[in-house]
Design a protein around this motif. Structure first.
Motif, PDB file in Angstrom:
ATOM      1  N   LEU A 108     -10.996   6.556 -24.693  1.00 35.50           N
ATOM      2  CA  LEU A 108     -11.464   5.214 -25.066  1.00 35.50           C
ATOM      3  C   LEU A 108     -12.969   5.216 -25.298  1.00 35.50           C
ATOM      4  CD1 LEU A 108     -11.013   2.120 -25.337  1.00 35.50           C
ATOM      5  CD2 LEU A 108     -11.424   1.977 -22.866  1.00 35.50           C
ATOM      6  N   ALA A 109     -13.718   5.851 -24.393  1.00 34.40           N
ATOM      7  CA  ALA A 109     -15.170   5.897 -24.537  1.00 34.40           C
ATOM      8  C   ALA A 109     -15.570   6.629 -25.817  1.00 34.40           C
ATOM      9  CB  ALA A 109     -15.790   6.578 -23.319  1.00 34.40           C
ATOM     10  N   GLY A 110     -14.843   7.706 -26.128  1.00 36.16           N
ATOM     11  CA  GLY A 110     -15.138   8.444 -27.357  1.00 36.16           C
ATOM     12  C   GLY A 110     -14.850   7.625 -28.599  1.00 36.16           C
ATOM     13  N   ARG A 111     -13.733   6.900 -28.576  1.00 33.25           N
ATOM     14  CA  ARG A 111     -13.395   6.051 -29.724  1.00 33.25           C
ATOM     15  C   ARG A 111     -14.408   4.932 -29.908  1.00 33.25           C
ATOM     16  NH1 ARG A 111      -7.703   3.726 -29.067  1.00 33.25           N
ATOM     17  NH2 ARG A 111      -7.719   4.522 -26.934  1.00 33.25           N
ATOM     18  N   THR A 132     -26.312   0.883 -22.745  1.00 32.07           N
ATOM     19  CA  THR A 132     -25.480   0.922 -21.540  1.00 32.07           C
ATOM     20  C   THR A 132     -25.072  -0.477 -21.123  1.00 32.07           C
ATOM     21  OG1 THR A 132     -26.624   2.929 -20.798  1.00 32.07           O
ATOM     22  CG2 THR A 132     -25.384   1.705 -19.143  1.00 32.07           C
ATOM     23  N   VAL A 133     -25.985  -1.428 -21.220  1.00 25.71           N
ATOM     24  CA  VAL A 133     -25.665  -2.832 -20.926  1.00 25.71           C
ATOM     25  C   VAL A 133     -24.545  -3.315 -21.834  1.00 25.71           C
ATOM     26  CG1 VAL A 133     -26.537  -5.194 -21.152  1.00 25.71           C
ATOM     27  CG2 VAL A 133     -27.884  -3.477 -19.933  1.00 25.71           C
ATOM     28  N   ASP A 134     -24.634  -2.995 -23.120  1.00 32.32           N
ATOM     29  CA  ASP A 134     -23.600  -3.422 -24.069  1.00 32.32           C
ATOM     30  C   ASP A 134     -22.237  -2.836 -23.699  1.00 32.32           C
ATOM     31  OD1 ASP A 134     -25.476  -4.858 -25.468  1.00 32.32           O
ATOM     32  OD2 ASP A 134     -25.818  -3.297 -26.973  1.00 32.32           O
ATOM     33  N   GLU A 135     -22.216  -1.580 -23.283  1.00 30.10           N
ATOM     34  CA  GLU A 135     -20.953  -0.948 -22.899  1.00 30.10           C
ATOM     35  C   GLU A 135     -20.372  -1.603 -21.644  1.00 30.10           C
ATOM     36  OE1 GLU A 135     -21.554   3.201 -22.430  1.00 30.10           O
ATOM     37  OE2 GLU A 135     -21.755   3.594 -24.573  1.00 30.10           O
ATOM     38  N   LEU A 136     -21.217  -1.842 -20.651  1.00 31.94           N
ATOM     39  CA  LEU A 136     -20.742  -2.430 -19.399  1.00 31.94           C
ATOM     40  C   LEU A 136     -20.272  -3.871 -19.583  1.00 31.94           C
ATOM     41  CD1 LEU A 136     -23.427  -1.034 -16.921  1.00 31.94           C
ATOM     42  CD2 LEU A 136     -21.046  -0.301 -17.150  1.00 31.94           C
ATOM     43  N   ASN A 137     -20.796  -4.539 -20.589  1.00 41.29           N
ATOM     44  CA  ASN A 137     -20.392  -5.918 -20.869  1.00 41.29           C
ATOM     45  C   ASN A 137     -19.201  -6.004 -21.826  1.00 41.29           C
ATOM     46  OD1 ASN A 137     -22.259  -7.250 -19.227  1.00 41.29           O
ATOM     47  ND2 ASN A 137     -23.843  -7.216 -20.816  1.00 41.29           N
ATOM     48  N   ASP A 138     -18.778  -4.872 -22.375  1.00 44.13           N
ATOM     49  CA  ASP A 138     -17.642  -4.846 -23.303  1.00 44.13           C
ATOM     50  C   ASP A 138     -16.351  -4.868 -22.489  1.00 44.13           C
ATOM     51  OD1 ASP A 138     -15.641  -4.285 -25.095  1.00 44.13           O
ATOM     52  OD2 ASP A 138     -16.624  -2.550 -26.001  1.00 44.13           O
ATOM     53  N   PRO A 139     -15.533  -5.929 -22.594  1.00 43.80           N
ATOM     54  CA  PRO A 139     -14.315  -6.022 -21.773  1.00 43.80           C
ATOM     55  C   PRO A 139     -13.397  -4.818 -21.898  1.00 43.80           C
ATOM     56  CG  PRO A 139     -14.752  -8.112 -22.879  1.00 43.80           C
ATOM     57  CD  PRO A 139     -15.716  -7.114 -23.459  1.00 43.80           C
ATOM     58  N   ALA A 140     -13.309  -4.235 -23.084  1.00 40.84           N
ATOM     59  CA  ALA A 140     -12.418  -3.097 -23.282  1.00 40.84           C
ATOM     60  C   ALA A 140     -12.821  -1.909 -22.418  1.00 40.84           C
ATOM     61  CB  ALA A 140     -12.399  -2.691 -24.754  1.00 40.84           C
ATOM     62  N   LEU A 141     -14.123  -1.756 -22.175  1.00 42.94           N
ATOM     63  CA  LEU A 141     -14.618  -0.664 -21.345  1.00 42.94           C
ATOM     64  C   LEU A 141     -14.837  -1.095 -19.901  1.00 42.94           C
ATOM     65  CD1 LEU A 141     -17.218   0.879 -23.817  1.00 42.94           C
ATOM     66  CD2 LEU A 141     -15.104   1.956 -23.072  1.00 42.94           C
ATOM     67  N   GLU A 142     -15.226  -2.353 -19.715  1.00 44.32           N
ATOM     68  CA  GLU A 142     -15.567  -2.817 -18.368  1.00 44.32           C
ATOM     69  C   GLU A 142     -14.382  -2.778 -17.414  1.00 44.32           C
ATOM     70  OE1 GLU A 142     -17.240  -6.718 -15.959  1.00 44.32           O
ATOM     71  OE2 GLU A 142     -16.481  -6.918 -18.001  1.00 44.32           O
ATOM     72  N   VAL A 143     -13.223  -3.255 -17.864  1.00 42.66           N
ATOM     73  CA  VAL A 143     -12.068  -3.378 -16.963  1.00 42.66           C
ATOM     74  C   VAL A 143     -11.631  -2.023 -16.408  1.00 42.66           C
ATOM     75  CG1 VAL A 143      -9.654  -4.050 -16.812  1.00 42.66           C
ATOM     76  CG2 VAL A 143     -11.289  -5.549 -17.965  1.00 42.66           C
ATOM     77  N   PRO A 144     -11.361  -1.015 -17.251  1.00 38.07           N
ATOM     78  CA  PRO A 144     -10.970   0.277 -16.677  1.00 38.07           C
ATOM     79  C   PRO A 144     -12.103   0.956 -15.924  1.00 38.07           C
ATOM     80  CG  PRO A 144     -11.182   0.442 -19.060  1.00 38.07           C
ATOM     81  CD  PRO A 144     -11.264  -1.020 -18.725  1.00 38.07           C
TER      82      PRO A 144
END
Length: 212
Positions: free
Chosen positions: A70-73, A109-121
């Motif tokens: 997921l992170a790579g995609r 990094t803030v944007d990634e942590l705030n992205d629901p698709a990445l934040e939940v897992p």
């Protein structure tokens, strides 16, 4: 009659693997790590349990691979659209301006942590890694350490260029940058913003004590 084309087994396997990844991430976000099971993943993905066990030894292995995929995609999809922020997500640039470069990557990094698709897992795996030492170690080794190594490389380059104290420990320096960000994200004390990321960089590089 034209010859019948044999099914592409590799393509079918790729589809099944992606379906399993998506199912695992969806379930861990909905019910948490502990209530996520191989049976549940298989049912959500529409495959048999034996298919999962043929490729992975445990649900932890499934989730770890799914998250890394997921992170790579996410990084690939962001690339053409997000410009400098996407570049920062791929690695820390070296423009010669350490402050600007660190602010760029912390904002990403803030944007990634705030992205629901990445934040939940991420939140689910981080929480479970605290109580499951093996999962926690795998999470650090496969996901965190490769990212932290980018900071070490950039900070060492800054030392060589005379932009950072020669006696500074890059590992401690990167923890000063990442630690506050993760603390606020984990505890949800205050919003995680670009302004906060910028302040972390300013405080870390400038210090808090008055200068002559």
């Amino acid at each position: 009659m034209a010859p019948t084309k044999a099914p592409d087994s590799s393509r079918r396997s790729d589809r099944s693997r992606r379906a399993i990844h998506d199912a695992a991430l969806a379930l861990v976000g909905e019910v948490g790590y502990r209530r996520t099971t191989i049976e549940g993943i298989a049912a959500r993905a529409g495959v048999g349990k034996q298919t999962i066990y043929r490729w992975w030894p445990s649900k932890a292995a499934v989730l770890m691979e799914a998250f890394l995929d997921l992170a790579g995609r996410a990084a690939e999809e962001a690339g053409p659209r997000s410009g400098d922020t996407a570049q920062a997500a791929q690695g820390i640039p070296d423009s010669g301006d350490l402050t600007a470069d660190l602010k760029l990557v912390l904002r990403a990094t803030v944007d990634e942590l705030n992205d629901p698709a990445l934040e939940v897992p991420t939140r689910a795996l981080t929480a479970e890694g605290i109580v499951d030492a093996q999962l926690g170690a795998e999470f650090v080794t496969k996901l965190l350490e490769p990212q932290l190594a980018l900071y070490v490389t950039r900070l060492r380059a800054a030392q060589e260029a005379g932009h950072l104290r020669a006696d500074a420990d890059p590992r401690i320096a990167l923890e000063l940058l990442i630690g506050p960000l993760m603390h606020r994200w984990l505890l949800r004390t205050l919003p995680l913003t670009h302004a906060y990321a910028d302040a972390i960089v300013d405080y870390t590089l400038g210090g808090l004590t008055p200068r002559p």
